[in-house]
Design a protein around this motif. Structure first.
Motif, mmCIF file in Angstrom:
data_model
loop_
_atom_site.group_PDB
_atom_site.id
_atom_site.type_symbol
_atom_site.label_atom_id
_atom_site.label_comp_id
_atom_site.label_asym_id
_atom_site.label_seq_id
_atom_site.Cartn_x
_atom_site.Cartn_y
_atom_site.Cartn_z
ATOM 1 N N ASP A 56 5.169 9.629 -1.164
ATOM 2 C CA ASP A 56 4.637 8.373 -1.463
ATOM 3 C C ASP A 56 3.568 8.034 -0.246
ATOM 4 O OD1 ASP A 56 6.418 8.020 -3.580
ATOM 5 O OD2 ASP A 56 7.577 6.616 -2.473
ATOM 6 N N ARG A 57 2.362 7.657 -0.761
ATOM 7 C CA ARG A 57 1.304 7.421 0.064
ATOM 8 C C ARG A 57 0.740 6.141 -0.240
ATOM 9 N NH1 ARG A 57 -3.793 11.544 1.244
ATOM 10 N NH2 ARG A 57 -4.800 10.185 3.045
ATOM 11 N N VAL A 58 0.149 5.121 0.674
ATOM 12 C CA VAL A 58 -0.612 3.841 0.505
ATOM 13 C C VAL A 58 -1.878 3.870 1.353
ATOM 14 C CG1 VAL A 58 -0.345 1.423 0.791
ATOM 15 C CG2 VAL A 58 1.620 2.727 -0.117
ATOM 16 N N ARG A 59 -3.008 3.534 0.715
ATOM 17 C CA ARG A 59 -4.298 3.071 1.513
ATOM 18 C C ARG A 59 -4.743 1.826 1.172
ATOM 19 N NH1 ARG A 59 -8.321 7.337 0.429
ATOM 20 N NH2 ARG A 59 -7.275 8.517 2.232
ATOM 21 N N ASP A 76 2.631 6.517 4.979
ATOM 22 C CA ASP A 76 3.547 7.350 4.064
ATOM 23 C C ASP A 76 4.706 7.424 4.371
ATOM 24 O OD1 ASP A 76 4.238 9.828 5.556
ATOM 25 O OD2 ASP A 76 1.944 10.066 5.907
ATOM 26 N N SER A 77 5.562 8.226 3.149
ATOM 27 C CA SER A 77 7.009 8.057 3.102
ATOM 28 C C SER A 77 7.588 9.484 4.362
ATOM 29 C CB SER A 77 7.419 8.359 1.858
ATOM 30 O OG SER A 77 7.032 9.491 1.075
ATOM 31 N N ASP A 119 10.446 -0.308 4.149
ATOM 32 C CA ASP A 119 10.799 -0.835 2.581
ATOM 33 C C ASP A 119 10.433 -2.260 2.448
ATOM 34 O OD1 ASP A 119 12.396 1.513 2.557
ATOM 35 O OD2 ASP A 119 14.081 0.669 3.226
ATOM 36 N N GLU A 120 9.997 -2.959 3.697
ATOM 37 C CA GLU A 120 9.541 -4.577 3.285
ATOM 38 C C GLU A 120 8.055 -4.415 2.780
ATOM 39 O OE1 GLU A 120 10.339 -7.031 6.586
ATOM 40 O OE2 GLU A 120 12.345 -6.971 6.530
ATOM 41 N N LEU A 121 7.380 -3.378 3.553
ATOM 42 C CA LEU A 121 5.928 -3.332 3.028
ATOM 43 C C LEU A 121 5.789 -2.736 1.376
ATOM 44 C CD1 LEU A 121 4.078 -1.638 6.069
ATOM 45 C CD2 LEU A 121 3.506 -3.998 5.084
ATOM 46 N N MET A 122 6.825 -1.737 1.226
ATOM 47 C CA MET A 122 6.638 -1.341 -0.297
ATOM 48 C C MET A 122 6.967 -2.351 -0.979
ATOM 49 S SD MET A 122 5.384 1.868 0.300
ATOM 50 C CE MET A 122 5.741 2.979 -1.283
ATOM 51 N N ALA A 123 8.018 -3.150 -0.764
ATOM 52 C CA ALA A 123 8.515 -4.265 -1.817
ATOM 53 C C ALA A 123 7.618 -5.278 -1.686
ATOM 54 C CB ALA A 123 9.868 -4.661 -1.036
ATOM 55 N N ALA A 124 7.008 -5.618 -0.650
ATOM 56 C CA ALA A 124 5.866 -6.692 -0.707
ATOM 57 C C ALA A 124 4.640 -6.164 -1.698
ATOM 58 C CB ALA A 124 5.379 -7.002 0.558
ATOM 59 N N LEU A 125 4.201 -4.799 -1.459
ATOM 60 C CA LEU A 125 3.143 -4.319 -2.172
ATOM 61 C C LEU A 125 3.369 -4.371 -3.712
ATOM 62 C CD1 LEU A 125 0.202 -3.174 -2.141
ATOM 63 C CD2 LEU A 125 1.198 -1.082 -1.508
ATOM 64 N N ALA A 148 -8.312 -3.935 -1.418
ATOM 65 C CA ALA A 148 -8.399 -2.810 -2.569
ATOM 66 C C ALA A 148 -6.948 -1.948 -2.047
ATOM 67 C CB ALA A 148 -9.711 -2.068 -2.451
ATOM 68 N N ALA A 149 -6.450 -1.396 -3.108
ATOM 69 C CA ALA A 149 -5.187 -0.591 -2.660
ATOM 70 C C ALA A 149 -5.436 0.737 -3.602
ATOM 71 C CB ALA A 149 -3.804 -1.169 -3.249
ATOM 72 N N ALA A 150 -5.105 2.100 -2.990
ATOM 73 C CA ALA A 150 -4.850 3.159 -3.509
ATOM 74 C C ALA A 150 -3.463 3.755 -3.296
ATOM 75 C CB ALA A 150 -5.847 4.098 -3.176
ATOM 76 N N THR A 151 -2.586 3.975 -4.234
ATOM 77 C CA THR A 151 -1.254 4.260 -3.866
ATOM 78 C C THR A 151 -0.731 5.526 -4.607
ATOM 79 O OG1 THR A 151 -0.483 2.789 -5.501
ATOM 80 C CG2 THR A 151 -0.842 2.165 -3.424
ATOM 81 N N CYS A 152 -0.043 6.359 -4.174
ATOM 82 C CA CYS A 152 0.567 7.247 -4.834
ATOM 83 C C CYS A 152 2.005 6.992 -4.560
ATOM 84 C CB CYS A 152 0.283 8.790 -4.373
ATOM 85 S SG CYS A 152 1.307 10.009 -5.055
ATOM 86 N N ARG A 153 2.857 6.707 -5.712
ATOM 87 C CA ARG A 153 4.292 6.494 -5.456
ATOM 88 C C ARG A 153 5.049 7.105 -6.666
ATOM 89 N NH1 ARG A 153 7.423 1.934 -7.688
ATOM 90 N NH2 ARG A 153 9.335 1.628 -6.333
ATOM 91 N N GLN A 154 6.151 7.844 -6.290
ATOM 92 C CA GLN A 154 6.874 8.482 -7.154
ATOM 93 C C GLN A 154 6.195 9.110 -8.291
ATOM 94 O OE1 GLN A 154 9.489 5.409 -8.942
ATOM 95 N NE2 GLN A 154 10.554 4.954 -6.981
ATOM 96 N N GLY A 155 5.040 9.982 -7.575
ATOM 97 C CA GLY A 155 4.201 10.814 -8.547
ATOM 98 C C GLY A 155 3.159 10.114 -9.478
ATOM 99 N N SER A 156 3.026 8.794 -9.377
ATOM 100 C CA SER A 156 2.088 8.230 -9.984
ATOM 101 C C SER A 156 1.181 7.724 -9.161
ATOM 102 C CB SER A 156 2.937 6.942 -10.887
ATOM 103 O OG SER A 156 1.913 6.227 -11.563
ATOM 104 N N PHE A 157 -0.168 7.503 -9.440
ATOM 105 C CA PHE A 157 -1.295 7.163 -8.747
ATOM 106 C C PHE A 157 -1.787 5.740 -9.600
ATOM 107 C CE2 PHE A 157 -5.987 6.511 -8.059
ATOM 108 C CZ PHE A 157 -5.989 6.323 -6.718
ATOM 109 N N THR A 158 -2.244 4.842 -8.430
ATOM 110 C CA THR A 158 -2.551 3.522 -8.900
ATOM 111 C C THR A 158 -3.663 3.167 -8.127
ATOM 112 O OG1 THR A 158 -0.483 2.835 -9.960
ATOM 113 C CG2 THR A 158 -2.139 1.192 -9.631
#
Length: 223
Positions: A56-59, A76-77, A119-125, A148-158
Motif C-alpha cells: 500500500d502506498r499513499v501520496r 507506504d505499508s 493505522d490512524e492515517l489510513m483510517a482517516a484517509l 490531491a491524493a494518489a493511493t495504491c491500496r490492496q492492489g487498487s489505484f485511486t
C-alpha cells in the motif's frame, strides 16, 4: 554566458508545467518538477505498478497556493516512514548565483510512523473518501487551497481531491493528523479566502504569472 544570464534562462524554464510521465527522481528539484509535476501529482508512477502484491502506498499533496507553499506527504505499508517535502515560495531574497534555483528546491524531512499512527492515517484517509470513487470533474486550481491524493491500496489505484472551501475539505480528518506529525507544523499555511491582489492581477493580465488547473478524472488527472 555570465551567471545572471544563466539564471534568467533557468528561471524561464520554470515558467510552465510539463506533462512528461514521472517515473521517479527528485521532484524537489525545480527543473525535474517543471517537467513532471502533473504526472507526479496524478500518481502515474504508482498506478503503473499498483497490483495485488504491491505494498500500500499513499501520496498526498497540499496546495496552499502554488508559488507560496506546497507540501507533499508520502508513506507506504513497508517502511512506514512519513516523507515530507515542502516547496516554498522561491523568494528571490538571499538567492545565490552559485545555485540560482536553490530557493525553489524542496526541503525534506522524515518521520517514523508507529503502527497506531499508520493505522490512524489510513483510517482517516479512508473515511474522507481517499480510497473510494474519485471526485470526477473536481477542479483543483493552482491559486487556491486543495488536497490531491494518489493511493495504491490492496492492489487498487485511486486518484481524487478535495478543494477549499467545501464540506468535503472541511471534514477531511487526515489533514489534521498529518499536520500534527509535521515537524514544521507552525509554518503550515492554513486555508483562507484568496484576497484580491491588484499587482497579481496586473501581472496575470501581462502573462507574467503561472496559473493552471488540474481536473480529477476517473483514473487520474482528467483521465
Amino acid at each position: 554566458m555570465n551567471r545572471l544570464t544563466r539564471f534568467s534562462i533557468l528561471f524561464g524554464v520554470l515558467a510552465g508545467l510539463g506533462a512528461c510521465s514521472y517515473k521517479g527522481g527528485d521532484i524537489g528539484d525545480p527543473i525535474h518538477r517543471k517537467f513532471h509535476w502533473s504526472s507526479f501529482v496524478s500518481g502515474e508512477d504508482m498506478a503503473a505498478i499498483c497490483a495485488a502484491e504491491t505494498p500500500d502506498r499513499v501520496r498526498l499533496v497540499y496546495n496552499a497556493v502554488w508559488g507560496e507553499q506546497v507540501r507533499i506527504y508520502e508513506w507506504d505499508s513497508v517502511r512506514r516512514v512519513l516523507r515530507i517535502r515542502v516547496i516554498g515560495s522561491g523568494d528571490l531574497r538571499g538567492m545565490s548565483l552559485g545555485d540560482p534555483l536553490g530557493n525553489w528546491r524542496a526541503v525534506e524531512q522524515s518521520v517514523s510512523l508507529d503502527p497506531s499512527a499508520y493505522d490512524e492515517l489510513m483510517a482517516a484517509l479512508g473515511e474522507s473518501g481517499g480510497f473510494g470513487p474519485p471526485a470526477v470533474g473536481l477542479e483543483l486550481v493552482s491559486r487556491s487551497y486543495y488536497w490531491a491524493a494518489a493511493t495504491c491500496r490492496q492492489g487498487s489505484f485511486t486518484f481524487t481531491g478535495w478543494k477549499y472551501p467545501s464540506p468535503e475539505f472541511e471534514s477531511a480528518r487526515f489533514a489534521a493528523k498529518l499536520f500534527a506529525l509535521d515537524p514544521d507544523r507552525a509554518d503550515i499555511r492554513p486555508p483562507a479566502p484568496i484576497p484580491f491582489d491588484v499587482m497579481y492581477e496586473y501581472n496575470r493580465n501581462q502573462a507574467k504569472v503561472m496559473e493552471f488547473t488540474f481536473k480529477v478524472g476517473p483514473a487520474g488527472l482528467g483521465k
